[in-house]
Design a protein around this motif. Structure first.
Motif, PDB file in Angstrom:
ATOM      1  N   ASP A 197      -1.638 -39.220 -32.621  1.00  0.00           N
ATOM      2  CA  ASP A 197      -0.845 -38.182 -31.958  1.00  0.00           C
ATOM      3  C   ASP A 197      -0.646 -36.968 -32.853  1.00  0.00           C
ATOM      4  O   ASP A 197       0.443 -36.404 -32.917  1.00  0.00           O
ATOM      5  N   ILE A 199      -1.744 -33.015 -33.988  1.00  0.00           N
ATOM      6  CA  ILE A 199      -2.418 -31.811 -33.493  1.00  0.00           C
ATOM      7  C   ILE A 199      -3.692 -31.599 -34.305  1.00  0.00           C
ATOM      8  O   ILE A 199      -3.817 -32.107 -35.427  1.00  0.00           O
ATOM      9  N   CYS A 216      -4.787 -37.448 -28.909  1.00  0.00           N
ATOM     10  CA  CYS A 216      -3.489 -36.851 -28.618  1.00  0.00           C
ATOM     11  C   CYS A 216      -3.249 -36.763 -27.112  1.00  0.00           C
ATOM     12  O   CYS A 216      -2.128 -36.973 -26.637  1.00  0.00           O
ATOM     13  N   ARG A 220      -0.196 -38.353 -24.900  1.00  0.00           N
ATOM     14  CA  ARG A 220       0.624 -37.548 -23.997  1.00  0.00           C
ATOM     15  C   ARG A 220       0.653 -38.131 -22.589  1.00  0.00           C
ATOM     16  O   ARG A 220       1.694 -38.133 -21.928  1.00  0.00           O
ATOM     17  N   ARG A 223       3.055 -40.993 -22.642  1.00  0.00           N
ATOM     18  CA  ARG A 223       4.443 -40.524 -22.655  1.00  0.00           C
ATOM     19  C   ARG A 223       4.858 -39.982 -21.282  1.00  0.00           C
ATOM     20  O   ARG A 223       6.006 -40.148 -20.857  1.00  0.00           O
ATOM     21  N   TYR A 224       3.922 -39.349 -20.603  1.00  0.00           N
ATOM     22  CA  TYR A 224       4.216 -38.810 -19.272  1.00  0.00           C
ATOM     23  C   TYR A 224       4.542 -39.938 -18.300  1.00  0.00           C
ATOM     24  O   TYR A 224       5.482 -39.835 -17.494  1.00  0.00           O
ATOM     25  N   THR A 294      11.090 -30.980 -23.435  1.00  0.00           N
ATOM     26  CA  THR A 294      10.289 -29.830 -23.002  1.00  0.00           C
ATOM     27  C   THR A 294       8.812 -30.206 -22.914  1.00  0.00           C
ATOM     28  O   THR A 294       8.380 -31.230 -23.448  1.00  0.00           O
ATOM     29  N   GLN A 295       8.086 -29.361 -22.251  1.00  0.00           N
ATOM     30  CA  GLN A 295       6.638 -29.571 -22.180  1.00  0.00           C
ATOM     31  C   GLN A 295       6.004 -29.316 -23.536  1.00  0.00           C
ATOM     32  O   GLN A 295       6.402 -28.401 -24.267  1.00  0.00           O
ATOM     33  N   GLU A 296       5.022 -30.119 -23.857  1.00  0.00           N
ATOM     34  CA  GLU A 296       4.304 -29.948 -25.118  1.00  0.00           C
ATOM     35  C   GLU A 296       3.284 -28.824 -24.980  1.00  0.00           C
ATOM     36  O   GLU A 296       2.661 -28.653 -23.926  1.00  0.00           O
ATOM     37  N   GLN A 324       5.545 -20.710 -21.398  1.00  0.00           N
ATOM     38  CA  GLN A 324       6.254 -21.683 -22.215  1.00  0.00           C
ATOM     39  C   GLN A 324       7.756 -21.402 -22.215  1.00  0.00           C
ATOM     40  O   GLN A 324       8.577 -22.324 -22.115  1.00  0.00           O
ATOM     41  N   ASP A 328      10.761 -23.839 -20.780  1.00  0.00           N
ATOM     42  CA  ASP A 328      11.908 -24.267 -21.597  1.00  0.00           C
ATOM     43  C   ASP A 328      13.232 -23.935 -20.908  1.00  0.00           C
ATOM     44  O   ASP A 328      14.193 -24.723 -20.965  1.00  0.00           O
ATOM     45  N   GLU A 408      -4.313 -32.288 -19.741  1.00  0.00           N
ATOM     46  CA  GLU A 408      -5.017 -33.184 -20.654  1.00  0.00           C
ATOM     47  C   GLU A 408      -6.374 -33.613 -20.104  1.00  0.00           C
ATOM     48  O   GLU A 408      -7.367 -33.657 -20.833  1.00  0.00           O
TER      49      GLU A 408
END
Length: 583
Positions: A197, A199, A216, A220, A223-224, A294-296, A324, A328, A408
């Motif tokens: 995970d 970047i 990664c 994600r 996690r979603y 928040t969104q990644e 973004q 947020d 993704e």
């Protein structure tokens, strides 16, 4: 005349040798053989040579399909003449190629190699590497040449592909690897030898960065799924509470549900709340401020970053940043019912808010800005600001229910599509540099404290780093192989390497002695009793002889033989003898 059968044993042995070499070149490396090879300190130089051959050949084609076609004895691409005959022959050859590709992919040895390479435990081709990831010297070396970390999937892939003896099978194995990558993605399996995970590491090669993106994205997606199930469970529990009680009381329900009390006294469920944000409280309601989930952000590799920068410079667009920010705001509103813009600014951008106890020195900066009894916003947050416009249009929506900022599936599928027809030079070039860097990184841990080889190794390393950092490094791939062979000799055959080092030092010393003697000769011929014209005339053959000698000294890493001098060796020898005799 009658014919007599003739048998030549030497000719027979020669033919058998050629046949065995041909069969060996077609052989597929085995897992057992590679496991034995992994016991050596560094990957063999023969593997790096094969990758170097692929790099040279890859420069002539633009896609893997063309590379596969050019590596066969007959290619449909070459059949241009004869319309009907060429079309039929191309069709037959294409069917033959598909059959050979299918046979290669299903070969037992190839299947075993793929399973070992993608083994989750990562024990395949593991070497005893005493490398601490935090060691700056080793990390600096690998990053300087833009390679891949030791024990990574990229390095192991490079060693496996380099063990194939033909370009065609190297390309076919890569196609088999791409099929396995697609399978792992569809089954949501992590790639071994790659962080789960992280970047993308922009200091590593692009291939390793893309492998990081794949892992990664899998993390994600997991996690979603977990966040979606958690939110649905929370909503069901909240609805069941509503069914049991028609009216809320001042007491909040038991955990894990979180509620916020509005200024009207009503309790509203917090959606997508992660944890309390320190001691912050909302200005109007006095309720604690919670940091939302928040969104990644997008996962950008070096090529995508370059494209994004070019797009922004060309269009001046800042759409990604606004998206973004809006996301947020929506997540913050969902996690903090009853909040206002000032609450969001205090959480998201603290420098744009000052408490009422601010010093007088800051009064000019905040003059004319909106304020409350507890503080005030900075100038850039006043009316007409983009933040305020986005805040007024945003709605309370948890991140899990928002439109995704980064897809993704689309990102990974794009990478896999690129792999199917990747330019061969890009692929084999990254594999070459990654395996080359592994060998140097291992050798550095073993040779830096060696008094006999430390200087020689540092010279090799400096040359390798400067060459790999050049945009035209592929033109010196043969020199890099020679550097690697020199390092390999230091580790495998130190006696021979030490002898070579001494010979090099002796040659340098002899060259220095010759220069000193030449200075003495110049001093003798530069006397006052000698006419100037005669000095110049007699100096020329001596200078030419020494010049020829120095020009004949070839570089340690030069793949080309020394340039032939204008004089033959016998002429040089006679010229030198005559000059010394004259003295």
């Amino acid at each position: 005349m009658a014919c007599v059968p003739f048998y030549d044993e030497n000719l027979y042995l020669l033919n058998m040798k050629q046949y065995q070499e041909a069969k060996a070149s077609e052989a597929i490396p085995t897992v057992e053989g590679l496991t034995v090879t992994a016991k050596e300190p560094i990957p063999p130089s023969s593997v790096l040579k094969q990758l170097a051959i692929a790099v040279e050949a890859g420069r002539k084609t633009n896609s893997m399909k063309d590379f596969l076609a050019s590596s066969t004895s007959s290619s449909p691409a070459r059949e241009k003449a004869g319309i009907s005959f060429s079309a039929v022959k191309a069709l037959v050859m294409r069917e033959k190629e598909d059959k050979l590709t299918s046979e290669f992919s299903s070969d037992e040895k190839v299947v075993h190699l793929i399973k070992s390479l993608f083994d989750p435990e990562g024990g395949f081709l593991s070497r005893k590497i005493n490398i601490n990831p935090e060691e700056t010297a080793i990390t600096s070396l690998l990053r300087d040449i833009h390679g891949a970390p030791p024990e990574s999937l990229v390095v192991k892939l490079a060693e496996v592909i380099g063990n194939f003896k033909t370009l065609r099978k190297m390309a076919l194995f890569w196609c088999r690897v791409v099929a396995e990558l697609k399978k792992h993605w569809s089954e949501e399996k992590y790639l071994p030898g790659v962080p789960l995970d992280d970047i993308p590491d922009l200091n590593s090669c692009l291939l390793y960065q893309q492998f990081q993106v794949i892992n990664c994205c899998i993390s994600r997606k997991m996690r979603y799924i977990i966040a979606t199930e958690s939110l649905e469970s929370m909503m069901k529990e909240a609805n069941s509470n509503i069914g049991r009680s028609d009216k809320y009381t001042d007491r909040a329900p038991a955990k894990p549900l979180l509620y916020a009390k509005l200024s009207t006294g009503e309790l509203v469920l917090r959606l997508g709340a992660h944890c309390p944000s320190g001691d912050l409280t909302m200005l109007e309601t006095g309720e604690p401020v919670y940091s939302p989930i928040t969104q990644e952000g997008p996962l950008l590799t070096e090529d995508l970053i370059k494209e994004t920068e070019e797009f922004v410079l060309r269009t001046g667009s800042v759409g990604a940043g606004c998206s973004q920010l809006l996301s947020d705001m929506q997540a913050f509103k969902a996690a903090n019912p009853g909040c206002i813009l000032e609450d969001f600014v205090r959480w998201h951008s603290p420098p744009d808010w000052t408490e009422s106890e601010a010093s007088v020195e800051d009064s000019d900066f905040f003059e004319g800005c909106e304020s409350s009894s507890r503080g005030q916003l900075s100038r850039r947050m006043q009316k007409g600001n983009l933040w305020r416009e986005l805040w007024e249009t945003s709605k309370p929506v948890p991140a899990i229910k928002q439109a995704p900022l980064f897809d993704e599936d689309l990102a990974v599928e794009g990478i896999l599509d690129i792999y199917e027809d990747i330019p061969p030079f890009e692929l084999f070039g990254q594999l070459f540099v990654s395996l080359f860097g592994l060998g140097l990184a291992i050798a550095e841990t073993m040779l830096t404290d060696n008094s006999d080889f430390s200087k020689m190794f540092n010279d090799c390393k400096d040359y390798a780093v400067s060459t790999c950092q050049s945009n035209r490094w592929s033109e010196k791939v043969d020199e890099l192989v020679q550097v690697y062979e020199t390092v390999e000799m230091m580790l495998v055959n130190p006696e021979e390497a030490l002898k070579m080092t001494k010979q090099t030092e002796d040659s340098v010393l002899s060259t220095g002695e010759l220069k000193n003697r030449f200075k003495k000769l110049s001093h003798v011929f530069g006397g006052k009793d000698k006419p100037k014209d005669q000095v110049n005339t007699e100096e020329k053959p001596i200078r030419q002889a020494f010049s020829n000698f120095f020009d004949s000294k070839s570089s340690l890493f030069s793949k080309k033989p020394p340039k032939p001098a204008s004089l033959s060796p016998s002429q040089k020898s006679s010229s030198l003898e005559s000059d010394w005799t004259l003295v």
